[in-house]
Every structure is written in C-alpha cells, then in structure tokens.
Scaffold this motif. Structure first.
Motif, PDB file in Angstrom:
ATOM      1  N   ARG A 457      30.033  20.979 -59.845  1.00 54.50           N
ATOM      2  CA  ARG A 457      30.608  21.455 -58.592  1.00 54.50           C
ATOM      3  C   ARG A 457      29.803  20.916 -57.413  1.00 54.50           C
ATOM      4  NH1 ARG A 457      34.392  24.317 -56.862  1.00 54.50           N
ATOM      5  NH2 ARG A 457      34.259  25.496 -54.934  1.00 54.50           N
ATOM      6  N   LEU A 458      30.508  20.400 -56.399  1.00 56.45           N
ATOM      7  CA  LEU A 458      29.830  19.844 -55.227  1.00 56.45           C
ATOM      8  C   LEU A 458      29.661  20.924 -54.155  1.00 56.45           C
ATOM      9  CD1 LEU A 458      28.700  17.292 -53.798  1.00 56.45           C
ATOM     10  CD2 LEU A 458      30.980  16.992 -52.812  1.00 56.45           C
ATOM     11  N   ILE A 459      28.441  21.078 -53.699  1.00 51.80           N
ATOM     12  CA  ILE A 459      28.141  22.051 -52.643  1.00 51.80           C
ATOM     13  C   ILE A 459      27.511  21.295 -51.477  1.00 51.80           C
ATOM     14  CG2 ILE A 459      26.757  24.080 -52.032  1.00 51.80           C
ATOM     15  CD1 ILE A 459      26.728  24.658 -55.145  1.00 51.80           C
ATOM     16  N   ILE A 460      27.989  21.553 -50.287  1.00 52.52           N
ATOM     17  CA  ILE A 460      27.413  20.945 -49.087  1.00 52.52           C
ATOM     18  C   ILE A 460      26.803  22.049 -48.236  1.00 52.52           C
ATOM     19  CG2 ILE A 460      27.854  19.618 -46.984  1.00 52.52           C
ATOM     20  CD1 ILE A 460      28.293  18.003 -49.551  1.00 52.52           C
ATOM     21  N   GLU A 461      25.549  21.878 -47.875  1.00 47.46           N
ATOM     22  CA  GLU A 461      24.866  22.835 -46.997  1.00 47.46           C
ATOM     23  C   GLU A 461      24.413  22.122 -45.725  1.00 47.46           C
ATOM     24  OE1 GLU A 461      22.936  25.758 -50.422  1.00 47.46           O
ATOM     25  OE2 GLU A 461      21.649  24.318 -49.415  1.00 47.46           O
ATOM     26  N   THR A 462      24.757  22.681 -44.605  1.00 46.34           N
ATOM     27  CA  THR A 462      24.299  22.153 -43.321  1.00 46.34           C
ATOM     28  C   THR A 462      24.352  23.298 -42.308  1.00 46.34           C
ATOM     29  OG1 THR A 462      24.863  20.690 -41.458  1.00 46.34           O
ATOM     30  CG2 THR A 462      26.638  21.196 -42.997  1.00 46.34           C
ATOM     31  N   ASP A 463      23.494  23.262 -41.309  1.00 52.93           N
ATOM     32  CA  ASP A 463      23.518  24.367 -40.333  1.00 52.93           C
ATOM     33  C   ASP A 463      24.614  24.188 -39.281  1.00 52.93           C
ATOM     34  OD1 ASP A 463      22.630  22.815 -38.172  1.00 52.93           O
ATOM     35  OD2 ASP A 463      20.719  23.854 -37.939  1.00 52.93           O
ATOM     36  N   MET A 464      25.467  23.183 -39.502  1.00 54.59           N
ATOM     37  CA  MET A 464      26.628  22.991 -38.639  1.00 54.59           C
ATOM     38  C   MET A 464      27.466  24.276 -38.561  1.00 54.59           C
ATOM     39  SD  MET A 464      28.274  21.018 -36.717  1.00 54.59           S
ATOM     40  CE  MET A 464      29.889  20.927 -35.957  1.00 54.59           C
ATOM     41  N   THR A 465      28.071  24.511 -37.404  1.00 53.24           N
ATOM     42  CA  THR A 465      28.898  25.700 -37.212  1.00 53.24           C
ATOM     43  C   THR A 465      30.374  25.315 -37.128  1.00 53.24           C
ATOM     44  OG1 THR A 465      28.418  25.466 -34.863  1.00 53.24           O
ATOM     45  CG2 THR A 465      27.125  27.090 -36.091  1.00 53.24           C
ATOM     46  N   ASP A 466      31.230  26.263 -37.431  1.00 54.00           N
ATOM     47  CA  ASP A 466      32.672  26.076 -37.226  1.00 54.00           C
ATOM     48  C   ASP A 466      33.112  27.126 -36.216  1.00 54.00           C
ATOM     49  OD1 ASP A 466      35.476  26.017 -37.286  1.00 54.00           O
ATOM     50  OD2 ASP A 466      35.508  25.360 -39.367  1.00 54.00           O
ATOM     51  N   ILE A 467      33.365  26.677 -35.000  1.00 49.74           N
ATOM     52  CA  ILE A 467      33.713  27.628 -33.936  1.00 49.74           C
ATOM     53  C   ILE A 467      35.231  27.677 -33.746  1.00 49.74           C
ATOM     54  CG2 ILE A 467      31.471  27.349 -32.839  1.00 49.74           C
ATOM     55  CD1 ILE A 467      32.775  25.576 -30.724  1.00 49.74           C
ATOM     56  N   GLY A 468      35.927  27.284 -34.804  1.00 49.70           N
ATOM     57  CA  GLY A 468      37.384  27.205 -34.733  1.00 49.70           C
ATOM     58  C   GLY A 468      37.848  25.762 -34.707  1.00 49.70           C
ATOM     59  N   THR A 469      36.861  24.875 -34.669  1.00 56.25           N
ATOM     60  CA  THR A 469      37.121  23.453 -34.521  1.00 56.25           C
ATOM     61  C   THR A 469      37.581  22.815 -35.818  1.00 56.25           C
ATOM     62  OG1 THR A 469      34.733  23.425 -34.755  1.00 56.25           O
ATOM     63  CG2 THR A 469      35.618  23.033 -32.579  1.00 56.25           C
ATOM     64  N   GLY A 470      37.304  23.457 -36.954  1.00 54.82           N
ATOM     65  CA  GLY A 470      37.710  22.886 -38.236  1.00 54.82           C
ATOM     66  C   GLY A 470      36.579  22.231 -39.002  1.00 54.82           C
ATOM     67  N   SER A 471      35.327  22.559 -38.662  1.00 61.80           N
ATOM     68  CA  SER A 471      34.181  21.919 -39.318  1.00 61.80           C
ATOM     69  C   SER A 471      34.229  22.090 -40.831  1.00 61.80           C
ATOM     70  CB  SER A 471      32.862  22.507 -38.806  1.00 61.80           C
ATOM     71  OG  SER A 471      32.815  22.497 -37.415  1.00 61.80           O
ATOM     72  N   TYR A 472      34.511  23.312 -41.294  1.00 67.82           N
ATOM     73  CA  TYR A 472      34.544  23.527 -42.737  1.00 67.82           C
ATOM     74  C   TYR A 472      35.428  22.468 -43.398  1.00 67.82           C
ATOM     75  CZ  TYR A 472      32.343  28.185 -42.844  1.00 67.82           C
ATOM     76  OH  TYR A 472      31.450  29.222 -42.780  1.00 67.82           O
ATOM     77  N   THR A 473      36.562  22.228 -42.787  1.00 72.66           N
ATOM     78  CA  THR A 473      37.579  21.394 -43.418  1.00 72.66           C
ATOM     79  C   THR A 473      37.253  19.903 -43.289  1.00 72.66           C
ATOM     80  OG1 THR A 473      39.127  23.135 -42.824  1.00 72.66           O
ATOM     81  CG2 THR A 473      40.073  21.051 -43.572  1.00 72.66           C
ATOM     82  N   VAL A 474      36.888  19.444 -42.100  1.00 77.29           N
ATOM     83  CA  VAL A 474      36.628  17.998 -41.963  1.00 77.29           C
ATOM     84  C   VAL A 474      35.360  17.592 -42.719  1.00 77.29           C
ATOM     85  CG1 VAL A 474      37.897  17.722 -39.808  1.00 77.29           C
ATOM     86  CG2 VAL A 474      35.444  18.183 -39.705  1.00 77.29           C
ATOM     87  N   LEU A 475      34.397  18.500 -42.824  1.00 79.11           N
ATOM     88  CA  LEU A 475      33.196  18.173 -43.597  1.00 79.11           C
ATOM     89  C   LEU A 475      33.518  18.139 -45.092  1.00 79.11           C
ATOM     90  CD1 LEU A 475      30.463  20.231 -41.711  1.00 79.11           C
ATOM     91  CD2 LEU A 475      30.986  17.811 -41.496  1.00 79.11           C
TER      92      LEU A 475
END
Lengths: 727, 213
Positions: A457-475
């Motif tokens: 299983r691939l897991i990505i960890e970064t302190d990037m935030t998703d403020i509604g911009t779609g970060s979870y998805t594009v990352l």
C-alpha cells in the motif's frame, strides 16, 4: 531533487491520471460530516475544556485595569488569564499586531483575556463579566483618500521605466482616474479554531485550522519562546482559508495560554464577530491610474499610484502588484504608499494586491478603450508582451494572454456587444457586457514529502494542507501516476508537523509546488524499491515494477520501503517571469428603477500551465468568480471612523454572494504546459479567479447603464443617480 | 484516505450503545453542577430526550445550550457545523421533525421529544445517500465546512417545493410550483458557501430532484 532546468518530455506528458478529472478523494468524508475540523477533535485528547476570548472595545490605547473577580467566581470557570497578567508575547511570522500580552491595545477586538471553563456556555457567560478600563489613544485619522492626496508623488517609485511625464504630454489618449476599493474579509465558513494541549507547560500539541503548518509551528515557538521541536501541529481539514489562516492567530495563542493556566487541554473558536476585527483582512485601497496611449492603442505610459492602510510595519494591500508586469508600455511609474492606521491587521487575502489592483487597472483599460474608440479586447491584444515590461531582459516562461482573450471573446459572444453604453434593454432591465484581463504571479516553493510502500500500500505524508483546493486529490493523482498505481491504492496523510515540510497553501503556489514535492519523493521511492529488489532501471506501471524480464506486483512486496525527498527550485527560474493569465467576460442586467445588478453569465478563460485536475481547478475558478461577484457588488467592511472598527462584523451585515446571486458560470482552460514552472509543468489557479472578475462586472455595468462607477463595491446608491428616467 | 478517528469513535459508540454517550455528557455536566452549587444549577439544567438519527438520547443540558452544541459537544456528532452561531450562514442546518432549522438558533431544551436527523444520519462513506453522492460527483464543495448544511437544505428544498410552499421567486401562488433553478437558488440562499461552489451545488440538487421525479 533539484528542479534545475526546464522540464523535458516526461511521464506527465502522457499521463493516465494527472491532468484528468477526478472526484475528490476526501469527498465522501466531507459530505457525510466525518472529516474532522479543528474544533471537532473530541478523540485526540481527554478532558478538553472550553476557552472563550474577550476583545478590546477601543481601537487603540492602553488598558488601565481589568476586573475579573466576577468571572473567576462564575460557575465552571477553571482559569482566567488577562493580557495584563503576562508580558507582551513576541510577534510570529509576518504578524504586526500583538496577539496577546501587555497593556497596549493596537486594534479593536484585540484579545485581552481568555476564560477557560467546563462548558462553552460557562466560558462565554464568564467572559461577559469581565470589564476593562482604558486610556484611549489620541483620535486617529481614518481618511485614506486624504492620506493618498498628501502622499501622492512622494517617495521613490517602486518601479520606474522611462519618462512618464513626456509620454503623457504627447499621448493621443489619456485616462486619469481615481478608484477606491473597500476593505474585504476572508469570512471563511469555519471560524479560526484550535485545540491546544499545553497542560504541562512543556510539549505543546495543537489541532488547528491553518494553511501553513511549518510557518505556524515556528510562529508558536517564537511567540512563546520555546523550541519548535516541542510543538506538534495538525491541520488535516481547513474550513476555508483564503489567506486568512496563513498565520498564527489568537485562537491558538489563547487556547495555549488557557491550557497552561488550567493544566488541561483547551478548545477555542473565535466567535464570528472576532473573525472580522480580531483576525486579518484585505485593506481598502485608493488608486490613481493614469494611462497614456498612441492612436493605435499601444500604451506609451502607465502610472499607477496607490495607498492602503496597515498597522505600522505591515504590508497593506498593494494594488499596484500586477502593474509592472501586465502590459507592454514605453514608460511606467508605480508606487504603493502604506498609511498607518490603528485598525485590525491588514494582511494577505487571495491574490493580495492584485485582486484590488485589477479594479483600478482593468477598469482604467476599459476607459482607455472607450477614449480610443477601440474594442477593449483588441486594446489588450495590442499591448501584449512576451517579456517583463519592467525588466525586458526577462521573458515570461509562458504567456498565452492573447489566446485567453480571443478564445474567451469567441465563447462568450463578445461580438454581440454594443460599444455604446445603455443600448440594450429588456423590460425593466438594462443589459451590458464587459470584460477584463487577469494577471497573477505564480511562485513555486520548495516542497517535501515522504513516500512509503508498506505491504503493497502506498502512503504519502506531507505537511501540505487542503483548504478546499483539492490537495488530497491532486497529490494522490501525482503519486499514483509516478508509482503506476490507481488512485484508490494511495493513502494521503496531510497537514501534520510530523510529516516533511511542504510549500503549504497560499499565494496560489500550493498545488504546483507540492505535487512536485510528491513527485520527488515517489521518484526516490522508485529508486529505493529498484535497489532493494536488485532491479536495473525499473519501470512502474499497472501496479508492477518491471526490469527486463523480471517483474513483481507492488502489492506483493513484503516489508516497508520508504523515501523522503524535497523538490527544490534551481536558480534558472530567476531568468524567467512566471505568471498566470486570464480573460473574464460578464453579462449583467441592471434594474432601471433600483440599480440592482445581476450577473447573468460569465466566461473565464484561463492560462495556468497544465491543469492537474480540471474538476477541482474549475471549482477554484468558479469559486473565485463567486467571491469576486460578492466583492464587486456587495462586500464592504464598513469602517466606523469615530471608533475605529469594522461595524458589520457578521455574515448578516457583511454580504458575501449567496446562491441567488450566482447564475451561469463557464470556465475554459487553455491547458498548456509550462516547462519552466515545475516538472509537472503546472502553475497556480486558485487566485486568478479573483483577479479581474470584479472589473469585468464593473465594465459590464457601465456598458449596461452608461454610469461609470469607480468606488467599489458597486452598491445601488452609487448607480441610482445616473440611471435613466423611468419611462 | 485513513478513516478519521471521529469515524472510528462513532462506530465504537454505536457498538457500545448510546448509553455511553449519554453517560459521558452527564458526567461533564455533573462536574459543572458541583462547581456551581447544586441549587442554582438545578434550575439551569433540564433533562431532555432527543432522538437523533434514530437513536434516543436522554441527556441533561444546560438551558443555554443550543441544539447545535448538544449535537457537537455532547453527542459528538460534529458533522453539523458552527459557522456563525447567529443563524446567518446555514452551516448548522439540520432536520428536526422533518423540517430544516438553523440548529444554532434553537435551544436544546426546546427540543424535548424531538426527532433530529443530522448529516451523519443521511449516509456514510460507502453508503452515501443520493444527495451526498451527487455533491461528490458534481464537486459541489471545496473546503467542505458548509457542505453538511447545504445537503440538509438541499433535501428540504426539494420537499418544500413539492409540498407547494411558495418562495420569494414563486410567481404564481395558485399554480403547482415548478422545480426551477431560480426556485432552488432562492431557497438555498440561507446556506452560504464562501468557497463559491453554488453552480455545482445547483447541478447536484437538480440531478437528484430529476432522478426522484
């Protein structure tokens, strides 16, 4: 990994996932109410108490005394801490207003006490029992226009090209007008909120709503004079930011102080009125825009001078931000003045500077087109440039502004517009069309991530935030692309200071920067997997790692593979000017009797490099268009110039756009690829949608009515006097 | 996506039965009672029964506590959001006895015996209700904070139109009310979305309404 030259052909040019529409992977959690926002983390620590703030009721001065006896004696109260109890706290990153401590009041609703109690109701009731005695400061001058008049012409220009005076003397056409924009509030739906556990006065855990994990962690450490290593900060879901949650704010500071005083974790959300006067806002601007052109429309001079308010040491709202870069011109003079006023802290809001600046520059361009009897689209086309107008040796990395203008005009049906205002009427409605250009810089910041393959299983960890911009998805799209997996095989973990430092979310740098960081981490993971398997030049596709005749499914790999990397940006990027462009078109109907303006339809054409996910990118654009319609027609933080505060400090008095205000919206992406920007050839889109939309609406209102309004918002009273007599 | 801890908590809560939740909130208030002195606080608190998403809760509430805060702070149903606490934003919209209300404007003590549906009662990941699913497929949100309230209002708006309740934009009060874009926009205007997803929300509601027709 360093990005040290323009990207060549790479895997993103023939992508399966990147650049394709995808539904938000965090969507099911959000629509079912299960995405946990800051104030809702009942699960993270036992024994949470409730904090409630008390704000100053003067704009500036000193607190002589505070009476907290009744509050301390009130039911359920565990702790009361006033600003007089502690020394002034140090200022965090780019804060200019003190968040707490000491007797000085710098602005209305500056926090002066925090009450901690067993329940929210008890804390709120006790907070209402606290009284303060003030020595108010000398009467302040809140007249920004008068300040501009005094400052005009003073100081060294921020940008100076050639001799504007000569250009204006010999021009075929000149526009010289004053524009005013109002102070604007981010008004995110989730108020600033934090849970802080600093029970032992040592390690501090913070669950908050913040766009920039690492900056804010550092600011907390600075504020309290502690080692950043002692602070852990989490912000996995942010209920809207728009720049208002870039910095450390009073919610986290008061919760921390309350937690330390009560010896228990404390949760505190700013009451809605505090969002307006305790946190930051986009400052009002006064702008004088002068444009000089030859008879063929070519600009021979641009002279933009502006002023905005700020507390001392702040940056205000620089309405000239776009002006040095947008249009070709022979000469240019640009200057922004900051006027000190004891108002709540002026700071960044979505496209800081440009959002206000386009109201001056792009309405002035409309006025120039009329003076030249030229089409406003054509005027912008003849003034296009492929190099930085204020530094001609620097080319744009990519600029397709003309294509935006032409594509948008065609899609909108611009050729149907009457150049003469006030020509089209449907019953009681005057109909008009307007347009404006859009310019916004697109910085790229270093960004890191950790990529883990654990039992397939691939897991990505970064302190990037998703403020509604779609970060979870594009990352996730980026990671799945690089690793040859599907979107649902990726688990994203964001917004935690335990994870590698990312770009964070702001300045429309988030998506482009953080996808590059995830790309770097995944490439490092590919190297790690290949090395441990003994695979030479491994390729990753269809869930397999392949080398020559050997291949294995990633899902079958036993154990844990891990890589951390950061994408850094080489100096080569300084040779280019990176920016995004757009053209906005609007059709409005203005009621002939009331002056009510309805934006009937809008088309925006966008040039922002590769569009990583057209679904989420379009949402950012229509979101920007919506925010701009509120901004140009109704949003205004009304300043009480006697008391020095924003009066309409709630969502009834401060009128953002609602469902009924938003009719037809269309977004067209040119979907180009900027090889200088990032390996994914992507740029930002989040702020472009608030640059120029308001000006397009204002220009359409002029086209509908013949009434040129230069003071925004464009409320009914500003139109009524100029509307035609009722038949 | 990892399941949020709140989701796990909720599942545990369901497994353990509702008594655990009720006991937790009573404990919190009992502590408050100690602090305040029992005589005064006895008058400041009330025992109520609330049915939330089909589960009955018997709880003691501070008379000042809103329905919203009982849901969020006592029952840990945080899907119903606090955006303004003034009835101005709609984020707290939930369904009480089949009608949508701003739960921040209503004291919990007024709801003894009432039947409340929160967003958690509509559907969960993997079993979203049609409106929730349409919001995802139309990207009808960004930050997600106003979203539960939008979905609650969306359900109610379709019902209100079908029930023949007129709005500001209803032109003929004697005719059957059409489910038009103008009607939906008007009736959704109490739910603010600062991210500006209105166009997509309209598309989601329209799709669900048409599917139901």
């Amino acid at each position: 990994m360093e990005f040290n030259e323009p990207a060549g052909q790479n895997l993103f040019d023939n992508a399966r996932l990147v650049g394709k529409p995808a539904a938000r992977i965090d969507g099911p959690l959000k629509v079912s109410g299960l995405a946990p926002y800051a104030y809702e983390r009942h699960d993270v620590v036992e024994g949470q108490l409730y904090g409630y703030p008390v704000g100053a009721t003067i704009s500036h001065g000193r607190i002589l005394s505070m009476d907290v006896e009744a509050a301390r004696a009130a039911p359920g109260v565990r702790a009361v801490v006033t600003t007089l109890d502690i020394a002034p706290l140090a200022l965090g990153m780019l804060n200019v207003a003190r968040l707490f401590g000491g007797d000085e009041v710098q602005h209305y609703h500056q926090a002066i006490a925090v009450v901690v109690a067993d329940s929210f109701e008890q804390a709120r009731a006790a907070a209402g029992l606290i009284t303060a005695e003030y020595a108010t400061g000398d009467a302040a001058d809140f007249d920004l226009h008068a300040a501009f008049e005094r400052l005009q012409g003073s100081g060294d220009p921020d940008t100076l090209v050639g001799d504007v005076d000569t250009a204006f003397r010999s021009a075929a056409a000149v526009v010289d007008q004053m524009y005013h924009t109002a102070s604007i509030s981010h008004a995110a739906m989730e108020p600033h909120a934090s849970i802080v556990d600093w029970s032992d006065g040592e390690r501090m855990r913070v669950w908050t709503s913040n766009q920039m994990i690492n900056w804010t962690r550092g600011s907390i450490a600075t504020t309290f004079g502690i080692d950043p290593e002692l602070v852990q900060l989490e912000s996995p879901y942010v209920g809207g930011g728009f720049g208002g949650k870039l910095w450390l704010r009073a919610d986290a500071v008061l919760a921390a102080i309350g937690s330390r005083a009560a010896g228990a974790p404390v949760k505190l959300a700013l009451p809605r009125p505090f969002v307006m006067n305790n946190t930051t806002h986009r400052a009002a601007t006064v702008q004088r825009v002068r444009l000089a052109a030859a008879s063929d429309g070519r600009l021979t001079g641009i002279w933009h001078e502006a002023a905005s308010h700020s507390l001392p040491g702040g940056r205000g709202e620089n309405a000239t931000a776009q002006t040095p870069y947008f249009y070709a011109t022979d000469t240019m003079r640009v200057k922004h003045h900051i006027v000190a006023m004891p108002l709540p802290e002026a700071s960044d809001m979505r496209a800081p500077g440009e959002a206000s600046g386009h109201m001056g520059l792009e309405v002035a361009m409309d006025e120039l087109a009329e003076a030249l009897e030229m089409d406003p689209v054509q005027l912008r086309i003849v003034n296009d440039t492929q190099v930085n107008p204020s530094e001609p040796s620097q080319p744009f990395s990519e600029r397709n502004y003309v294509a935006c203008l032409e594509t948008g005009a065609e899609a909108f049906g611009w050729s149907d517009r009457s150049a003469t205002p006030g020509q089209r009427r449907e019953g009681q409605w005057l109909i008009g069309m307007g347009m404006a250009g859009a310019y916004r810089g697109t910085p790229v910041r270093p960004s890191g991530a950790r990529a883990i393959l654990e039992n397939g299983r691939l897991i990505i960890e970064t302190d990037m935030t998703d403020i509604g911009t779609g970060s979870y998805t594009v990352l996730a799209q980026t990671a799945a692309e690089v690793m040859g997996l599907t979107l649902d095989e990726v688990e994203m973990r964001l917004g935690n200071s335990l994870y590698p430092v990312s770009s964070g979310s702001g300045g429309q740098f988030g998506a482009a920067s953080s996808t590059a960081g995830v790309y770097a981490a995944c490439m490092a993971l590919r190297g790690e997997i290949g090395e441990r398997l003994g695979y030479d030049a491994p390729e990753f596709s269809d869930g397999l790692v392949v080398s020559g005749d050997s291949s294995q499914a990633l899902a079958d790999l036993q154990g844990r593979f891990e890589a951390v990397d950061e994408m850094t940006i080489g100096n080569f990027q300084d040779n280019y000017l990176l920016a995004t462009f757009g053209a906005h078109f609007a059709e409005v109907a203005v009621h002939i009797a009331t002056g009510e303006t309805r934006v009937r339809r809008m088309v925006s054409t966008i040039d922002a490099g590769r569009i990583l996910n057209p679904t989420t990118a379009r949402s950012q654009l229509i979101g920007g268009m919506t925010m701009s319609i509120g901004g140009v027609l109704s949003e205004e933080m009304a300043l009480d110039t006697g008391r020095g505060y924003f009066v309409n400090h709630d969502l009834a008095g401060y009128e953002v756009a609602v469902h009924a205000d938003i009719l037809d919206q269309e977004v067209i992406f040119l979907d180009t690829a900027d090889a200088v920007a990032t390996p994914l050839k992507a740029k930002g889109v989040g702020e472009l949608g608030v640059c120029g939309v308001g000006a397009a609406v204002a220009n359409a209102v002029y086209n509908a009515t013949g009434v040129r309004v230069r003071d925004f918002p464009l409320t009914l009273d500003r139109l009524l006097g100029g509307l035609p007599e009722l038949a | 996506m990892p399941p949020p801890i709140e989701f796990e908590l909720r599942r545990r809560t369901l497994l353990a039965g509702t008594a655990a939740v009720a006991a937790a909130s009573v404990a919190r208030l009992a502590h408050a009672q100690e602090q305040a002195g029992s005589a005064a606080s006895a008058q400041q608190q009330s025992d109520i029964a609330l049915t939330v998403n089909g589960t009955e809760h018997r709880i003691t509430v501070d008379n000042r506590t809103t329905l919203l805060d009982v849901l969020r702070e006592d029952l840990h149903l945080t899907g119903t959001k606090k955006g303004c606490d003034h009835g101005q934003c709609g984020a707290c919209t939930c369904s009480v006895n089949g009608e949508r209300i701003n739960s921040c404007l209503s004291l919990a003590v007024l709801h003894d015996g009432d039947d409340v549906t929160t967003i958690e009662g509509r559907g969960a990941p993997g079993q979203l209700d049609p409106m929730q699913a349409a919001f995802v497929s139309h990207d009808a949100f960004q930050c997600g904070y106003c979203t539960p309230g939008q979905i609650q209002s969306a359900h109610a708006v379709i019902g209100e139109i079908r029930a023949g309740i007129p709005s500001h934009v209803t032109s003929d009060l004697t005719a059957v009310i059409e489910l038009t874009e103008a009607e939906i926009r008007e009736r959704m205007s109490g739910n603010i979305c600062r991210c500006g997803a209105y166009s997509n929300i309209l598309a989601a509601i329209t799709e669900v309404a048409e599917d139901q027709a």
